[in-house]
Design a protein around this motif. Structure first.
Motif, PDB file in Angstrom:
ATOM      1  N   HIS A  12     -20.504 -15.624  31.058  1.00 18.37           N
ATOM      2  CA  HIS A  12     -19.221 -15.590  31.776  1.00 18.37           C
ATOM      3  C   HIS A  12     -18.742 -14.169  32.024  1.00 18.37           C
ATOM      4  CE1 HIS A  12     -18.023 -19.956  30.544  1.00 18.37           C
ATOM      5  NE2 HIS A  12     -18.953 -19.910  31.489  1.00 18.37           N
ATOM      6  N   LEU A  15     -20.082 -13.126  35.379  1.00 15.99           N
ATOM      7  CA  LEU A  15     -19.861 -13.989  36.545  1.00 15.99           C
ATOM      8  C   LEU A  15     -18.649 -13.526  37.360  1.00 15.99           C
ATOM      9  CD1 LEU A  15     -20.479 -17.572  35.098  1.00 15.99           C
ATOM     10  CD2 LEU A  15     -21.946 -16.272  36.639  1.00 15.99           C
ATOM     11  N   ASP A  16     -18.746 -13.794  38.661  1.00 14.90           N
ATOM     12  CA  ASP A  16     -17.633 -13.461  39.548  1.00 14.90           C
ATOM     13  C   ASP A  16     -16.506 -14.481  39.335  1.00 14.90           C
ATOM     14  OD1 ASP A  16     -16.265 -12.099  41.424  1.00 14.90           O
ATOM     15  OD2 ASP A  16     -17.459 -12.748  43.153  1.00 14.90           O
ATOM     16  N   PRO A  18     -12.405 -15.819  40.737  1.00 19.81           N
ATOM     17  CA  PRO A  18     -11.400 -15.685  41.802  1.00 19.81           C
ATOM     18  C   PRO A  18     -10.244 -14.806  41.330  1.00 19.81           C
ATOM     19  CG  PRO A  18     -11.273 -17.845  40.799  1.00 19.81           C
ATOM     20  CD  PRO A  18     -12.466 -17.185  40.203  1.00 19.81           C
ATOM     21  N   ASP A 142      -5.938 -16.633  31.789  1.00 18.87           N
ATOM     22  CA  ASP A 142      -6.398 -15.242  31.906  1.00 18.87           C
ATOM     23  C   ASP A 142      -6.052 -14.743  33.307  1.00 18.87           C
ATOM     24  OD1 ASP A 142      -7.344 -15.518  29.409  1.00 18.87           O
ATOM     25  OD2 ASP A 142      -9.447 -15.756  29.956  1.00 18.87           O
TER      26      ASP A 142
ATOM     27  N   MET B   1      -8.235 -20.013  29.771  1.00 22.04           N
ATOM     28  CA  MET B   1      -9.514 -19.601  30.387  1.00 22.04           C
ATOM     29  C   MET B   1      -9.313 -19.336  31.869  1.00 22.04           C
ATOM     30  SD  MET B   1     -12.175 -19.597  28.299  1.00 22.04           S
ATOM     31  CE  MET B   1     -13.618 -20.054  29.230  1.00 22.04           C
ATOM     32  N   ILE B   2     -10.015 -18.353  32.346  1.00 21.39           N
ATOM     33  CA  ILE B   2     -10.003 -18.086  33.781  1.00 21.39           C
ATOM     34  C   ILE B   2     -10.681 -19.248  34.489  1.00 21.39           C
ATOM     35  CG2 ILE B   2     -11.184 -16.662  35.512  1.00 21.39           C
ATOM     36  CD1 ILE B   2     -10.490 -14.269  33.946  1.00 21.39           C
ATOM     37  N   PRO B   3     -10.126 -19.717  35.564  1.00 25.87           N
ATOM     38  CA  PRO B   3     -10.823 -20.765  36.325  1.00 25.87           C
ATOM     39  C   PRO B   3     -12.021 -20.148  37.026  1.00 25.87           C
ATOM     40  CG  PRO B   3      -8.797 -20.126  37.430  1.00 25.87           C
ATOM     41  CD  PRO B   3      -8.822 -19.376  36.156  1.00 25.87           C
ATOM     42  N   PHE B   4     -13.156 -20.231  36.414  1.00 23.46           N
ATOM     43  CA  PHE B   4     -14.353 -19.583  36.958  1.00 23.46           C
ATOM     44  C   PHE B   4     -14.772 -20.230  38.263  1.00 23.46           C
ATOM     45  CE2 PHE B   4     -14.800 -18.623  32.416  1.00 23.46           C
ATOM     46  CZ  PHE B   4     -14.798 -17.253  32.525  1.00 23.46           C
ATOM     47  N   ILE B   5     -15.489 -19.456  39.055  1.00 21.42           N
ATOM     48  CA  ILE B   5     -15.996 -19.960  40.332  1.00 21.42           C
ATOM     49  C   ILE B   5     -16.830 -21.215  40.065  1.00 21.42           C
ATOM     50  CG2 ILE B   5     -17.594 -19.491  42.201  1.00 21.42           C
ATOM     51  CD1 ILE B   5     -16.768 -16.565  41.898  1.00 21.42           C
ATOM     52  N   SER B   7     -18.531 -23.800  37.012  1.00 20.01           N
ATOM     53  CA  SER B   7     -18.202 -24.316  35.700  1.00 20.01           C
ATOM     54  C   SER B   7     -19.197 -23.764  34.682  1.00 20.01           C
ATOM     55  CB  SER B   7     -18.261 -25.847  35.732  1.00 20.01           C
ATOM     56  OG  SER B   7     -19.580 -26.237  36.073  1.00 20.01           O
ATOM     57  N   GLU B   8     -19.336 -24.408  33.567  1.00 18.41           N
ATOM     58  CA  GLU B   8     -20.272 -23.950  32.534  1.00 18.41           C
ATOM     59  C   GLU B   8     -21.698 -23.872  33.049  1.00 18.41           C
ATOM     60  OE1 GLU B   8     -19.639 -22.880  29.408  1.00 18.41           O
ATOM     61  OE2 GLU B   8     -17.552 -22.947  30.028  1.00 18.41           O
ATOM     62  N   ALA B  10     -22.516 -22.657  35.859  1.00 14.83           N
ATOM     63  CA  ALA B  10     -22.652 -21.582  36.845  1.00 14.83           C
ATOM     64  C   ALA B  10     -23.788 -20.651  36.451  1.00 14.83           C
ATOM     65  CB  ALA B  10     -21.350 -20.806  36.925  1.00 14.83           C
ATOM     66  N   SER B  11     -24.509 -20.224  37.456  1.00  8.08           N
ATOM     67  CA  SER B  11     -25.640 -19.334  37.198  1.00  8.08           C
ATOM     68  C   SER B  11     -25.392 -17.988  37.863  1.00  8.08           C
ATOM     69  CB  SER B  11     -26.918 -19.970  37.745  1.00  8.08           C
ATOM     70  OG  SER B  11     -27.933 -19.014  37.798  1.00  8.08           O
ATOM     71  N   PRO B  12     -25.740 -16.905  37.198  1.00  3.62           N
ATOM     72  CA  PRO B  12     -25.529 -15.587  37.822  1.00  3.62           C
ATOM     73  C   PRO B  12     -26.417 -15.370  39.045  1.00  3.62           C
ATOM     74  CG  PRO B  12     -26.674 -15.378  35.723  1.00  3.62           C
ATOM     75  CD  PRO B  12     -26.275 -16.810  35.845  1.00  3.62           C
TER      76      PRO B  12
END
Lengths: 302, 174
Positions: A12, A15-16, A18, A142, B1-5, B7-8, B10-12
């Motif tokens: 994480h 990772l990018d 928003p 965050d 938690m930051i709402p990531f682009i 989810s778990e 996610a791949s770089p």
């Protein structure tokens, strides 16, 4: 580092994400504004401003200044001058020869741009924003508008590699012509090897910049993932043992290790930007008229 | 938690085309701005500095060569001056020696001549004195004889008497 603050997955960290506050703006289900985009923009602005200041200092002053007009004042401008001179005289000039001046601005720009992205990625901007958001403003989630290593994003490195690809191919067409470019695809091999050589050389056109993108991306991801893992050891120890003494000991050791790895990362930041620029130079050089003949002559003799 | 682009899962290695496009646009804009406002200034400054350094180095090299040739010329002149001075000193020494030798010979010769002239003068004076003495003695002897004999001597007697006296005088003086 996001992971240090809030995540239990080191991936994480790279990772990018928003940009906080505009997460709802999406295109095809993807966020339009991300922290890596913001970092990229910041890197471009910082690089331009620093280079502009350096340019003013490096330029020869007025005659009234006497011999002082030949001096470059300021540490960063001096470093930029030395690095630029080294790259021009010892790296680019030996490869490109008389075509050096034509490609120097592009090659130096891509070097300094990647270097700035890499170095900015070493500074935990996002983590600071998360801490400030939570402690200062009582944010529940965050909160960050920029940060992270843009060059640990494959899309970013691919974008830079695409620019390099176009520069290399445009130079090839201009220098060799359509016929020369097509002939270059044969690699100087005999006719009966063309069925093998043509697909290989054609794929090589794309593989070369592809390798540039993957190399830079992989190095940045590896370094930052390792840093994230090291900083997470303390948290993992606490979750496993609930023992503060053990947690503190492990955290102390892992922090020292993280500091050491950070120095390595700083070196990698310079090295990878150099490699990206240098290999782009080599690929341009391979497509030059002069080198093309030499390469084929070499192949014929061997 | 930051709402990531993602989810778990996610791949770089997921490539977001929007990020890719943004990268190209941002970099190309940066490149164009840098090519317009930064690199001409930096590269011109570096070239001018190169020219200045190269010019100064060439001038220094030229000055060094000039100094080297001037030093060689000076050393050559010094050597020839030293040789010339040596020759002059040797010549002066030889001249002085020759002059001294000539002077010494002249002195010796003059001295010998003077000595010879003096001896001649002495001999002449001696002869004159003896002659005068003879004349005086003969006159005196005639006068004495005349008085003793009481008469005048003839010229022949007188002469024989003188001669005898002189002979006797000569014998007695030896």
């Amino acid at each position: 580092m996001f992971t240090f603050i809030a995540s239990n997955n080191p991936i994480h960290h790279i990772l990018d994400k928003p940009i906080s506050g505009v997460e709802h703006i999406t295109l095809f289900g993807k966020p339009v504004f991300t922290t890596h985009m913001a970092s990229l923009l910041l890197a471009a602005i910082v690089t331009f401003v620093v280079l502009k200041i350096a340019a003013k200092r490096i330029a020869i002053g007025h005659e009234s200044e006497g011999t002082n007009r030949y001096l470059t004042n300021g540490r960063i401008p001096q470093i930029i001058e030395v690095v630029t001179l080294y790259l021009r005289d010892n790296v680019i000039q030996p490869v490109l020869g008389h075509e050096t001046k034509k490609f120097l601005p592009f090659l130096l720009s891509i070097f300094y741009f990647i270097l700035t992205c890499n170095i900015l990625g070493m500074i935990p901007f996002a983590d600071v924003q998360v801490v400030v958001g939570k402690v200062g403003f009582g944010q529940e989630t965050d909160w960050a508008v920029f940060g992270g290593t843009a060059t640990s994003n494959l899309a970013v490195t691919a974008g830079l590699a695409i620019v390099s690809f176009f520069v290399i191919q445009m130079h090839a067409f201009k220098s060799l012509g359509i016929g020369g470019w097509a002939h270059h695809l044969t690699g100087g091999a005999p006719l009966y090897l063309l069925p093998i050589m043509l697909p290989i050389e054609f794929m090589g056109m794309f593989i070369k910049p592809g390798a540039l993108a993957i190399r830079l991306f992989a190095n940045m991801v590896a370094g930052h993932t390792m840093l994230a893992v090291l900083t997470m050891f303390g948290m993992m120890a606490y979750e496993g043992t609930q023992n503060w003494l053990l947690t503190g000991s492990i955290e102390a050791i892992s922090t020292i290790a993280a500091v050491c790895i950070s120095f390595l990362e700083l070196f990698v930041a310079f090295l990878q930007s150099f490699i990206f620029m240098f290999l782009t130079t080599v690929f341009i050089g391979q497509m030059s008229h002069h080198d093309e003949h030499e390469e084929h002559a070499e192949a014929a003799t061997s | 938690m930051i709402p990531f682009i993602a989810s778990e899962s996610a791949s770089p290695v997921d490539v977001q085309l929007l990020t890719l496009g943004t990268t190209i646009v941002v970099f190309v804009v940066f490149l164009l701005l840098a090519m317009k406002f930064v690199w001409p200034q930096i590269l011109k400054g570096l070239d001018q500095r190169d020219e200045k350094l190269r010019g100064d180095l060439e001038a220094a090299e030229e000055a060094r060569q000039q100094a080297k040739s001037a030093l060689a010329e000076y050393e050559q002149e010094l050597l020839s001056a030293r040789t010339e001075a040596g020759e002059m000193i040797a010549k002066a020494r030889n001249d002085a020696k020759a002059a001294a030798e000539e002077l010494r010979e002249n002195n010796t010769r003059e001295l010998a001549e003077l000595k010879k002239a003096a001896a001649t003068d002495i001999e002449s004076a001696k002869k004159a004195a003896i002659s005068d003495l003879h004349a005086e003695a003969s006159t005196l002897a005639v006068a004495i004889a005349s008085k003793v004999l009481g008469r005048e001597l003839s010229a022949t007697d007188q002469q024989s008497l003188v001669d005898e006296s002189l002979a006797e005088l000569t014998r007695s003086s030896k």
